[in-house]
Each structure stands twice: as structure tokens, then as C-alpha cells.
Design a protein around this motif. Structure first.
Motif, short mmCIF file in Angstrom:
data_model
loop_
_atom_site.label_atom_id
_atom_site.label_comp_id
_atom_site.label_asym_id
_atom_site.label_seq_id
_atom_site.Cartn_x
_atom_site.Cartn_y
_atom_site.Cartn_z
N THR A 156 0.81 -1.22 0.00
CA THR A 156 0.00 0.00 0.00
C THR A 156 0.84 1.27 0.00
OG1 THR A 156 -1.94 -1.00 1.02
CG2 THR A 156 -1.63 1.34 1.38
N LEU A 157 1.79 1.38 0.91
CA LEU A 157 2.57 2.63 1.00
C LEU A 157 3.36 2.90 -0.28
CD1 LEU A 157 4.25 4.18 4.03
CD2 LEU A 157 5.59 3.98 1.96
N PRO A 158 4.17 1.95 -0.78
CA PRO A 158 4.88 2.27 -2.02
C PRO A 158 3.96 2.50 -3.21
CG PRO A 158 5.21 -0.03 -1.40
CD PRO A 158 4.57 0.64 -0.24
N ALA A 159 2.84 1.78 -3.29
CA ALA A 159 1.93 1.99 -4.41
C ALA A 159 1.31 3.39 -4.37
CB ALA A 159 0.83 0.93 -4.41
N ALA A 160 0.84 3.80 -3.18
CA ALA A 160 0.26 5.14 -3.06
C ALA A 160 1.31 6.21 -3.30
CB ALA A 160 -0.37 5.30 -1.68
N ALA A 161 2.54 5.99 -2.81
CA ALA A 161 3.61 6.97 -3.03
C ALA A 161 3.93 7.11 -4.51
CB ALA A 161 4.86 6.54 -2.25
N LEU A 162 3.98 5.99 -5.22
CA LEU A 162 4.27 6.04 -6.65
C LEU A 162 3.16 6.76 -7.42
CD1 LEU A 162 6.05 5.23 -9.04
CD2 LEU A 162 4.85 3.03 -9.10
N LEU A 163 1.91 6.44 -7.10
CA LEU A 163 0.79 7.10 -7.77
C LEU A 163 0.79 8.60 -7.49
CD1 LEU A 163 -2.11 4.54 -7.20
CD2 LEU A 163 -1.02 5.12 -9.37
N ALA A 164 1.09 8.99 -6.24
CA ALA A 164 1.12 10.41 -5.90
C ALA A 164 2.26 11.12 -6.61
CB ALA A 164 1.24 10.58 -4.38
N ALA A 165 3.43 10.48 -6.69
CA ALA A 165 4.56 11.10 -7.39
C ALA A 165 4.24 11.29 -8.88
CB ALA A 165 5.81 10.24 -7.22
N LEU A 166 3.62 10.28 -9.49
CA LEU A 166 3.22 10.42 -10.90
C LEU A 166 2.18 11.53 -11.07
CD1 LEU A 166 2.98 6.66 -11.94
CD2 LEU A 166 4.75 8.31 -12.59
N ALA A 167 1.21 11.58 -10.12
CA ALA A 167 0.19 12.62 -10.20
C ALA A 167 0.82 14.00 -10.08
CB ALA A 167 -0.85 12.41 -9.10
N PHE A 168 1.83 14.14 -9.21
CA PHE A 168 2.49 15.43 -9.05
C PHE A 168 3.18 15.85 -10.35
CE2 PHE A 168 6.26 17.97 -8.13
CZ PHE A 168 5.71 19.02 -7.41
N GLN A 169 3.87 14.92 -10.97
CA GLN A 169 4.56 15.26 -12.21
C GLN A 169 3.57 15.66 -13.30
OE1 GLN A 169 7.66 15.69 -12.31
NE2 GLN A 169 8.39 14.60 -10.51
N VAL A 170 2.46 14.96 -13.39
CA VAL A 170 1.46 15.28 -14.41
C VAL A 170 0.85 16.66 -14.13
CG1 VAL A 170 -0.79 14.63 -15.33
CG2 VAL A 170 0.95 12.88 -14.95
N LEU A 171 0.50 16.91 -12.84
CA LEU A 171 -0.08 18.20 -12.51
C LEU A 171 0.89 19.34 -12.76
CD1 LEU A 171 -1.92 17.29 -9.18
CD2 LEU A 171 -2.98 17.85 -11.37
N ARG A 172 2.16 19.14 -12.48
CA ARG A 172 3.14 20.20 -12.70
C ARG A 172 3.30 20.49 -14.19
NH1 ARG A 172 8.89 19.82 -9.78
NH2 ARG A 172 9.05 17.95 -11.09
N LEU A 173 3.18 19.45 -15.01
CA LEU A 173 3.28 19.67 -16.46
C LEU A 173 2.05 20.37 -17.02
CD1 LEU A 173 4.88 16.32 -17.65
CD2 LEU A 173 5.97 18.57 -17.59
N LEU A 174 0.88 20.00 -16.47
CA LEU A 174 -0.36 20.54 -17.02
C LEU A 174 -0.56 22.01 -16.63
CD1 LEU A 174 -2.84 17.56 -16.55
CD2 LEU A 174 -1.77 18.37 -18.66
N ALA A 175 -0.73 22.26 -15.33
CA ALA A 175 -1.00 23.64 -14.91
C ALA A 175 -0.82 23.73 -13.42
CB ALA A 175 -2.42 24.05 -15.29
#
Length: 518
Positions: A496-515
Motif C-alpha cells: 500500500t505505501l509504495p503503491a500510493a507513493a508512486l501514484l502520488a509522485a506520478l500525479a504530481f509530475q502530471v499536474l506540474r506539467l499541465l497547470a
């Protein structure tokens, strides 16, 4: 006369038979239509739940827009409110099963009653006593000032909520009771590391929280097994079981009432009790309430025990009230501890907007933030909770009221203690640990009896009618804890912890690229 009536009677009879045939065809057609209608309603039920969940998220967005989304960073707050509501729905669907599963599995509460009781006490726990854990999760994991200096704090909090909520949603769909505490802390870690690197994490605090994750299931298992051992020693396996139950069940009810009162007085927020009470006073108040509850329970238990046979199975009704009280107490504790998993990132963003930064020592938490988390947990439980309630209560090990009471009481005490310290332990870990603890304890007792029976058979003459020992293969088949569920749940906890951390890190990168949200 008879001859003149015969033709009429014959024609009328044929007409009646034809009408009955027509009505029979119509009835069969109506039955088919009713079956089709029931099937269509069953297929549309998930869509109804999804629609109500979406309506709740929209309502949370409107509340955030009117109360917190008007100043700088308003878009981030509104987005975090939507994701916090989504996370709260997932917590209600996944995590609250641990609170009511034992009571439903033991037959003490029907599903509808369990859901209503859990929704009430979850909301009360979140609103009255959820502020300490919210502060720990929102401020204690990341070096907030370091993250804020890069301008990435709003995106990090939104990505943390997004990653953790997606993982919990997936786990609920897979019927795996994962830890939402692990998910949200993993999300905060992953988003924070993506924003400023691993140096932005307060590792000592994370280490303390992680040690709680390791110790809490063990504590839940040991506490539940110890309470069950006490009940077996003092109530279930004594010559006069009814008299023992009359003596000990009120004591247990008094202990629950007293400890809960002391906790409530100690941890209540200012809006609920705007007075600081010394610990000695809270302890004395808890003692008084406990004694009153003990005295009040004595005639109730005595009345319920009238006419009961002096055997273990007859004691089940006497544990129904303690089990319901313990389940309610556990729901309150869960609401106090796990509401932070839904709204702690939102609380941090609101504090940043109101204080103009993250230098304050505490989070000035608005009531509406906690209300979103409390209402979302209850809504998620009502809409999506029954599946996992059945898994926890019926499919891991067999429960009856005394065993379920041991699990609920042990979990409630441990989670309340953690909440009083502001430590975000996993209610899932504690409760599932208690379920496994009770199951493994009973396996150990059964194994001990089997060894004694083997020794007795070895010493007895052939054909002796002493206790019969099962072969080793048969004993493995009769295990009281289903290993498949045990391994699946442990695997879900580890990932759970590594999976949620990975998803959050990917979400951060996508959000930073978008807006970036300002």
C-alpha cells in the motif's frame, strides 16, 4: 330443470376455464416482467451509488468554494476539497468494515443497523476528536516550509490526495481491506519527494508512524487474544457460567464507559469543550462514569440472563450489548484517527491560505474541513461498505459475540490510545490483527487439546473411548483462520505505501506539467 341448466353450465364452465387460462398467462407474463425489472434495478444499483457519491463531491466543492476558495490559492483548496471528499468516500467504503465486521459476523447487529451505528459514531469521532491526528498528518510528515519555498506545496497536497484515493479505490474494488492511513501517508511522502526530494521528508516522524504500523496489528492480536483468554478463564469455562457472566460483563461495560469518558474529556476540541481539564480530573470523571455504568449494567445483565442454560452457547445474548458498545466505541475511535486521512492535506492548504504561510505551530482547522471528512466517511460506508463488512466479519475466521467483543474492545482501546497521542495508526491493522489474534488463539487451544488427546490415546489401551485425536492432515483442513485471506491482506498491507507513493509522485509530475494551481 336440470336438463335446461346443463348447456348453460357447460358454456359457463368453458368460459371460466378460458378466463383462468388467460389470467394464468397474464400472471406468468407479469412475473417475467417483475423479474426483468428486479434485474434491471440490481444492475443499476452501482450506478445509483456512483451518482450519489458524485453529488457529495460536488457538494463538497460548493462548500469549499463558498468558505475557503475565495482568496489566494482558492483553486487549490477547491480541488483538494473534491479529492478529500473522494478519499473520505473510499475510507468509508474500505476502512469502516473493520469496525462493524465483527459485530455483523457474530450476528449481534444486522447490516442496516451496523451501518447506521457506524455512520453516527464515525461522524462524532471525526468532528469531536479528529483534530490531533489531522495536525500530525498535515504538518508532521513533510518539511512544509521547504516544500512551500519551491511553490509546489499546493500541487504536492493535491497529488497526495489523488494518489492515495486512487489506490484505496482500487483496493476496495479488489475486496482488500488495506490501510487508508498507509495510503495517505504514502501519498504525502511520494508527492513531497517528487516536489523537493527525499530531504523534504521528516524521517523521524515517519519512522515513529511506521513502527506503529508494525506494532499495532501485533498489539491488536495480543490484546484480543488476551481478552478472549480472560473470558474463557473467568466466564466461558467455569462451572457456573451464568453467575460468572453476571459478575464480569458489567465490569467490562464499566471499563469501556470510564475509559471513553476520560478520553473524550482529555481530547475534545475547543468548539466542543472550551475548558482545559487536568488529567487527574479526567481520570476521576472516567472512574465515576465507569462505576455508574457498571452499577447500571448489573440489573440489565441479570434480567437478560434469567432462564438461560448453564452452557457456553447460552451466553451469546449476554455479550450482544457489550459488543454493540465496543463496536460503537471503535467507530468513534476510527473517526477520530482516520478522518485525517481524508482532509489533512486540505487542512494544510487552508492553514496556508489563512495564515499566509506554514510557520504557525498548529493548524487552525475550520469546522467545515472536518465536516467534509466525517460526512464523506459515513456516505462511503452507506453506499459501498457492506462487501468488506462481510469479508472481515465472516470470511477470515468464525466469530460469535464473545470473540467479536474481544476484537472490538481491543481495537478500540489501542486506537483511542494512539489518537490521544496524535499518532495516526492504522485502524485496519489493529482490527484485522485482532481478528487473526482470536483465530490463531483458538487454533493454538485446539492444537493443544489435540496433543493432549494424542498422548491420552498413546497411553490408553486399544479400543479405549477416550478423546479422539485427528490426523495431521485433517487438523490442517480444520484450521480456524483462512490462510488465503491472511496472505492476501498481508500482501496488501506491504504494497500500500509504495503503491500510493508512486501514484502520488506520478500525479504530481502530471499536474506540474499541465497547470500549477495558484
Amino acid at each position: 330443470m336440470k336438463g335446461s341448466l346443463a348447456p348453460f353450465t357447460g358454456r359457463q364452465g368453458r368460459r371460466d376455464r378460458a378466463e383462468r387460462a388467460d389470467w394464468g398467462t397474464l400472471d406468468r407474463d407479469l412475473d417475467r416482467m417483475s423479474l426483468l425489472e428486479a434485474g434491471a434495478m440490481h444492475q443499476a444499483r452501482p450506478l445509483l451509488g456512483a451518482g450519489l457519491a458524485l453529488a457529495f463531491i460536488v457538494l463538497a466543492v460548493l462548500v469549499a468554494a463558498s468558505l475557503g476558495g475565495t482568496g489566494p490559492g482558492g483553486i487549490a483548496i477547491i480541488t483538494a476539497a473534491a479529492l478529500g471528499a473522494y478519499m473520505a468516500l473510499n475510507i468509508g467504503a474500505n476502512d469502516v468494515a473493520n469496525n462493524m465486521g465483527p459485530a455483523v459476523g457474530a450476528g449481534a447487529l444486522p447490516m442496516a443497523g451496523a451501518i447506521a451505528l457506524a455512520a453516527l459514531f464515525e461522524s462524532a469521532g471525526a468532528l469531536i476528536a479528529g483534530h490531533d491526528v489531522i495536525e500530525t498528518v498535515s504538518r508532521g510528515i513533510l518539511r512544509s516550509g521547504q516544500v512551500a519555498s519551491t511553490g509546489s506545496f499546493p500541487l504536492a497536497m493535491i497529488a497526495a490526495l489523488m494518489g492515495s484515493a486512487l489506490w484505496v479505490n482500487l483496493a476496495t474494488w479488489l475486496r482488500a481491506p488495506v490501510s487508508t492511513t498507509q495510503a495517505v501517508i504514502g501519498g504525502v511522502l511520494g508527492a513531497g519527494a517528487a516536489a523537493v526530494g527525499l530531504g523534504g521528508v521528516q524521517w523521524p516522524t515517519v519512522g515513529v508512524i511506521a513502527s506503529g504500523w508494525v506494532l499495532s496489528p501485533l498489539a491488536g492480536a495480543l490484546a484480543a487474544a488476551a481478552i478472549l483468554g480472560l473470558l474463557r478463564w473467568r466466564v466461558l469455562y467455569v462451572p457456573d457460567k451464568i453467575a460468572a457472566a453476571r459478575r464480569w460483563v458489567p465490569v467490562l461495560l464499566g471499563l469501556m464507559a470510564g475509559s471513553f469518558t476520560a478520553y473524550l474529556l482529555q481530547k475534545a476540541p475547543p468548539w466542543f469543550l472550551d475548558v482545559e481539564i487536568p488529567r487527574l480530573t479526567t481520570g476521576l470523571a472516567g472512574l465515576v462514569v465507569g462505576l455508574v455504568a457498571w452499577a447500571a449494567a448489573i440489573p440489565t445483565i441479570r434480567r437478560q440472563s434469567r432462564g438461560l442454560e448453564n452452557r457456553r452457547a447460552a451466553l451469546k445474548p449476554l455479550f450482544r450489548l457489550p459488543l454493540i458498545c465496543a463496536a460503537a466505541l471503535l467507530s468513534f475511535a476510527h473517526g477520530a484517527n482516520d478522518v485525517a486521512n481524508a482532509v489533512a492535506p486540505l487542512a494544510a492548504l487552508v492553514e496556508m491560505q489563512r495564515a499566509g504561510g506554514l510557520d504557525a505551530t498548529t493548524v487552525p482547522l475550520p469546522f467545515w474541513v472536518t465536516l467534509i471528512g466525517a460526512a464523506g466517511i459515513s456516505m462511503g460506508l452507506i453506499l459501498f461498505g457492506p462487501r468488506l463488512i462481510r469479508l472481515v466479519g465472516r470470511e477470515i475466521t468464525r466469530l460469535n459475540p464473545p470473540r467479536a467483543f474481544c476484537i472490538a474492545l481491543a481495537a478500540a482501546v489501542i486506537v483511542l490510545l494512539a489518537s490521544s497521542l496524535g499518532l495516526p495508526v492504522s485502524t485496519t491493522h489493529v482490527t484485522i490483527g485482532g481478528v487473526f489474534g482470536v483465530g490463531f488463539y483458538r487454533e493454538g487451544v485446539t492444537r493443544l487439546r489435540a496433543r493432549r488427546a494424542e498422548r491420552a490415546q498413546g497411553a490408553a489401551a486399544k479400543g479405549d473411548s477416550g478423546p479422539r485425536a485427528f490426523p495431521a492432515e485433517e487438523r490442517r483442513r480444520r484450521r480456524l483462520v483462512r490462510r488465503s485471506h491472511f496472505l492476501t491482506i498481508i500482501a496488501a498491507w506491504l504494497i500500500t505505501l509504495p503503491a500510493a507513493a508512486l501514484l502520488a509522485a506520478l500525479a504530481f509530475q502530471v499536474l506540474r506539467l499541465l497547470a500549477p494551481l495558484g
